[in-house]
Scaffold this active site. Structure first.
Site, PDB file in Angstrom:
ATOM      1  N   LYS A  38       0.901  -1.232  -0.094  1.00 17.89           N
ATOM      2  CA  LYS A  38       0.095  -0.127   0.128  1.00 17.89           C
ATOM      3  C   LYS A  38       0.667   0.986  -0.096  1.00 17.89           C
ATOM      4  O   LYS A  38       2.031   1.174   0.182  1.00 17.89           O
ATOM      5  CB  LYS A  38      -0.966  -0.008   1.119  1.00 17.89           C
ATOM      6  CG  LYS A  38      -0.073  -0.031   2.614  1.00 17.89           C
ATOM      7  CD  LYS A  38      -1.194  -0.488   3.742  1.00 17.89           C
ATOM      8  CE  LYS A  38      -0.248  -0.421   5.011  1.00 17.89           C
ATOM      9  NZ  LYS A  38      -0.980  -1.156   6.113  1.00 17.89           N
ATOM     10  N   TYR A 261      15.104  29.988   8.695  1.00 13.18           N
ATOM     11  CA  TYR A 261      13.708  30.739   9.185  1.00 13.18           C
ATOM     12  C   TYR A 261      13.690  30.693  10.668  1.00 13.18           C
ATOM     13  O   TYR A 261      14.162  29.854  11.377  1.00 13.18           O
ATOM     14  CB  TYR A 261      12.528  30.142   8.788  1.00 13.18           C
ATOM     15  CG  TYR A 261      12.715  30.407   7.133  1.00 13.18           C
ATOM     16  CD1 TYR A 261      12.292  31.578   6.561  1.00 13.18           C
ATOM     17  CD2 TYR A 261      12.387  28.892   6.237  1.00 13.18           C
ATOM     18  CE1 TYR A 261      12.263  31.494   5.267  1.00 13.18           C
ATOM     19  CE2 TYR A 261      12.331  29.165   5.165  1.00 13.18           C
ATOM     20  CZ  TYR A 261      12.252  30.470   4.286  1.00 13.18           C
ATOM     21  OH  TYR A 261      11.851  30.490   2.940  1.00 13.18           O
TER      22      TYR A 261
HETATM   23  C1  LIG Z   1      -0.574  -1.936   6.853  1.00 13.66           C
HETATM   24  C2  LIG Z   1      -0.868  -3.342   7.256  1.00 13.66           C
HETATM   25  C3  LIG Z   1       0.127  -4.128   7.132  1.00 13.66           C
HETATM   26  C4  LIG Z   1       1.525  -4.173   7.341  1.00 13.66           C
HETATM   27  O1  LIG Z   1       2.188  -3.773   8.502  1.00 13.66           O
HETATM   28  P1  LIG Z   1       3.648  -3.509   8.907  1.00 13.66           P
HETATM   29  O2  LIG Z   1       3.612  -3.010  10.165  1.00 13.66           O
HETATM   30  O3  LIG Z   1       4.095  -2.277   7.890  1.00 13.66           O
HETATM   31  O4  LIG Z   1       4.293  -4.845   8.560  1.00 13.66           O
HETATM   32  C5  LIG Z   1      -0.388  -5.578   7.570  1.00 13.66           C
HETATM   33  N1  LIG Z   1      -1.862  -5.917   7.719  1.00 13.66           N
HETATM   34  C6  LIG Z   1      -3.005  -4.729   7.314  1.00 13.66           C
HETATM   35  C7  LIG Z   1      -3.952  -4.867   7.814  1.00 13.66           C
HETATM   36  C8  LIG Z   1      -2.281  -3.605   7.365  1.00 13.66           C
HETATM   37  O5  LIG Z   1      -3.023  -2.434   7.290  1.00 13.66           O
END
Ligand SMILES: *Cc1c(COP(=O)(O)O)cnc(C)c1O
Length: 367
Positions: A38, A261
């Protein structure tokens, strides 16, 4: 037309390290892998990461939404795609048509997919999400056994998986152990591996820190990209992304001169200041200002001075006369991990990686 100008900031992405980390996930968990890709594969460029991991035979790609699913499918990758979050009603016909796998949180969703699948003359494989503590999605754990008969009656869907999610696998061992027990008991009560082809609970921290039984699928994200949420496993992983930039200017400032800044930093001595071509417009967090952040140039760490600006930061190189305009800067990478940068910015590695903006050119290599 001028000569092409090289990027000010770029991310080098090591695909062989990505494959290495996938093998670590497989070895430690003894499970099949749903590679979580994702948010543009955590900033590593979705299509390239998906093509690379597809060749290594992952069972599923986990994506946040239909837009990401489309990008993977349209890249010609045929690995199954699993939607980690809820779907909109008007996305579901496409999900059915393209055979993506939704996780269901309610009877209403199940009925809707059932009708669409029957209308399309297919049987859609779905997973049931169950909430064992995350509070974000899924059937409420105590309700699911009662709803099972109604779900089972829907001929258009094939319930092939049961999944849940861990809220605290890297923070609270007691809670997580209890959660594993709760999920295991529920999975067994519903028929266990005889009933479900896939049972899954673990993210990266879960699969590294806890045995997976009765699960046969794990859902690692962060660890694939080389960062372990549990420090004890960091040595097993290889760094995937190195965020880089260059020294664009070097100037000598007298003592008593403000830098950046708000003039929150005033030089205490004559100071050799390197200006670097990266800033918060690239995803380098402005919250690093005044937090003791460093970058890596020519074998050493050097401190950030004053506030991060949109496109540039200033670094103290007074004690390193060998540093010149054009020198490469590691903003994070193998010498200075992204989780260290994240901690100084008051956040987590996930947010830094997914916050690297499109202006940063991604350069992939395998070696
Ligand atoms: C994002 C996500 C993961 C992966 O999690 P990590 O901590 O990056 O390994 C696994 N399962 C679900 C349902 C997620 O939303």
């Amino acid at each position: 037309m001028g000569a092409p100008s090289p990027p000010r900031a770029w991310a080098e992405i090591d695909l062989s390290a990505l494959r290495h980390n996938l093998e670590v996930a497989r070895e430690i968990s003894s499970c099949a892998v749903m590679a979580v890709v994702k948010a543009g594969a955590y900033g590593h460029e979705l299509e390239t990461v998906a093509r690379t991991l597809a060749q290594a035979d992952v069972a599923f790609f986990g994506v946040a939404n239909v837009g990401e699913a489309r990008r993977i499918a349209d890249a010609g990758v045929t690995t199954r795609i699993y939607l980690l979050g809820a779907t909109w009603a008007d996305e579901r016909a496409e999900i059915v048509a393209r055979g993506w796998t939704p996780c269901l949180s309610s009877l209403d969703e199940a009925r809707d997919f059932d009708q669409l699948a029957q209308a399309a003359n297919v049987r859609l494989k779905v997973h049931l999400a169950v909430d064992t503590g995350m509070g974000r999605g899924g059937f409420v754990a105590d309700d699911l056994p009662h709803q099972m008969p109604q779900l089972e009656a829907l001929d258009g869907i094939e319930i092939e998986g049961l999944g849940s999610h861990l809220p605290s696998a890297d923070e609270d061992e007691t809670f997580t152990r209890e959660q594993f027990t709760r999920f295991t008991n529920l999975a067994q009560a519903l028929g266990g591996r005889d009933r479900f082809k896939w049972i899954h609970l673990s993210n990266s921290a879960g699969l590294l820190g806890y045995p997976s039984s009765p699960c046969n699928l794990v859902r690692p994200g962060l660890m694939l990209y080389g960062i372990s949420p549990l420090p004890k496993f960091q040595d097993k992983l290889k760094n995937v992304m190195s965020l880089k930039s260059r020294v664009t200017l070097i100037r000598e400032l007298p003592a008593g001169h403000g830098v950046s800044y708000g003039r929150t930093f005033i030089t205490q001595r004559p100071t050799r200041v390197a200006t670097i071509g990266i800033g918060y417009g690239d995803g380098y967090p402005r919250h690093l200002s005044g937090q003791g952040a460093e970058v890596w140039i020519k074998g050493h760490r050097h401190p950030l001075l004053g506030r991060v600006t949109m496109d540039q930061i200033m670094i103290d190189v007074t004690d390193h006369a060998d540093i010149e305009v054009g020198d490469e800067v590691e903003v994070f990478g193998p010498h200075l991990r992204v989780d260290e940068v994240a901690a100084k910015a008051g956040t987590i590695a996930w947010e830094i990686l997914t916050g690297i903006t499109p202006r940063v050119v991604r350069v992939h290599h395998t070696e």
